[in-house]
Write a protein that holds these residues in place. Structure first.
Motif, short mmCIF file in Angstrom:
data_model
loop_
_atom_site.label_atom_id
_atom_site.label_comp_id
_atom_site.label_asym_id
_atom_site.label_seq_id
_atom_site.Cartn_x
_atom_site.Cartn_y
_atom_site.Cartn_z
N LEU A 93 103.66 89.10 109.07
CA LEU A 93 103.12 88.49 107.86
C LEU A 93 104.11 88.73 106.72
N ASP A 94 104.59 87.65 106.12
CA ASP A 94 105.47 87.71 104.96
C ASP A 94 104.59 87.52 103.73
N LEU A 95 104.32 88.63 103.06
CA LEU A 95 103.32 88.68 101.99
C LEU A 95 103.98 88.40 100.65
N ALA A 96 103.51 87.38 99.92
CA ALA A 96 104.16 86.87 98.71
C ALA A 96 105.52 86.30 99.10
N CYS A 97 105.49 85.29 99.95
CA CYS A 97 106.68 84.77 100.61
C CYS A 97 107.50 83.83 99.74
N GLU A 124 93.99 90.77 98.56
CA GLU A 124 92.89 90.67 99.51
C GLU A 124 93.47 90.49 100.91
N PRO A 125 92.92 91.15 101.92
CA PRO A 125 93.50 91.04 103.27
C PRO A 125 93.27 89.65 103.86
N VAL A 126 94.25 89.18 104.63
CA VAL A 126 94.05 87.96 105.40
C VAL A 126 93.21 88.33 106.62
N GLN A 148 94.93 96.99 106.37
CA GLN A 148 93.94 96.27 107.16
C GLN A 148 94.57 95.16 107.99
N GLU A 149 95.73 94.66 107.55
CA GLU A 149 96.38 93.55 108.23
C GLU A 149 97.26 93.99 109.40
#
Length: 243
Positions: A50-54, A100-102, A134-135
């Motif tokens: 997961l690339d968070l704030a991609c 917030e978690p995906v 959580q992810e």
């Protein structure tokens, strides 16, 4: 989205001017960082990331080219719209707020290029870190790539003028009330524009406190994209590996 209405970054990041100003970011450096990182983490091919704030997806694309199954999320609808041109069976993008978690778990979650510390409410920094936990699948790794604030503050360039695609950007930087701030002013098509970037000056100690509260274990700390030792005085980056 309520968050988008009250925070500066949701409007600035969604303008074409943000991408014009920063269009010369070093893709070779970003690609080398991704190669070094997945090698260090020993992520097997087809692992999920997961690339968070991609943003517009450049790290996601590099990771996908290395053989990984990548999901990129960002608050900016325009950035995600751009990134979707690169989608394939193992690369997808959608809009999402990282605090917030995906609803999915991954082998690794990456938050890259100083994409934390923007929130007006400091609790959302902690919420974002809790969401990463959580992810993650059991045994998965989280990575936060942040600026080394001590060096940034010591070497801050107060004023800069930069011309990109015929637009003259006037940039003023300062450190104020625990934030690194950048005022950006320019004129385009006879219209004046003004934006302020504001990023909380989070130190290693701040992240350690967040991790403790989130129940996260910090495993490794690096100071640059070659994954060399972190030095608070001299390192360009603060790269945290945890699970």
């Amino acid at each position: 989205m309520e968050l988008a209405e009250k925070n500066w970054f949701s409007s600035w990041f969604d303008t074409p001017y943000y991408h014009i100003l920063y269009k010369d970011r070093n893709d070779d450096e970003a690609r080398e960082f991704m190669q070094n990182l997945v090698s260090f983490l020993d992520l097997p091919k087809n692992a999920t990331i997961l690339d968070l704030a991609c943003g517009k997806g450049r790290h996601s694309v590099f990771l996908n080219q290395l053989g990984y199954n990548v999901t990129g999320v960002d608050l900016s609808e325009n950035s995600i719209r751009h990134a979707r041109q690169f989608e394939n069976h193992s690369l997808r993008f959608y809009t999402h707020c990282m605090c917030e978690p995906v609803d999915e778990k991954f082998d690794a979650v990456f938050n890259l290029f100083t994409s934390l510390g923007y929130f007006e409410n400091e609790k959302d920094n902690l919420n974002s870190i809790k969401a990463i936990k959580q992810e993650l699948k059991p045994g998965g790794y989280g990575v936060i790539d942040f600026m080394n604030v001590k060096k940034v503050i010591q070497t801050l360039v107060p004023e800069e003028n930069k011309t990109v695609q015929g637009i003259d950007f006037e940039i003023n930087r300062r450190f104020k009330d625990g934030y690194v701030m950048k005022d950006i002013r320019f004129t385009d098509e006879d219209m004046d524009h003004s934006y302020t970037e504001k990023v909380q000056a989070l130190t290693l100690h701040d992240f350690q406190k967040y991790f403790q509260e989130a129940g996260i274990v910090l495993k490794h700390t690096f100071g640059n994209y070659r994954l060399e030792r972190f030095d608070e005085q001299n390192s360009d980056r603060l790269i945290l590996v945890f699970n």
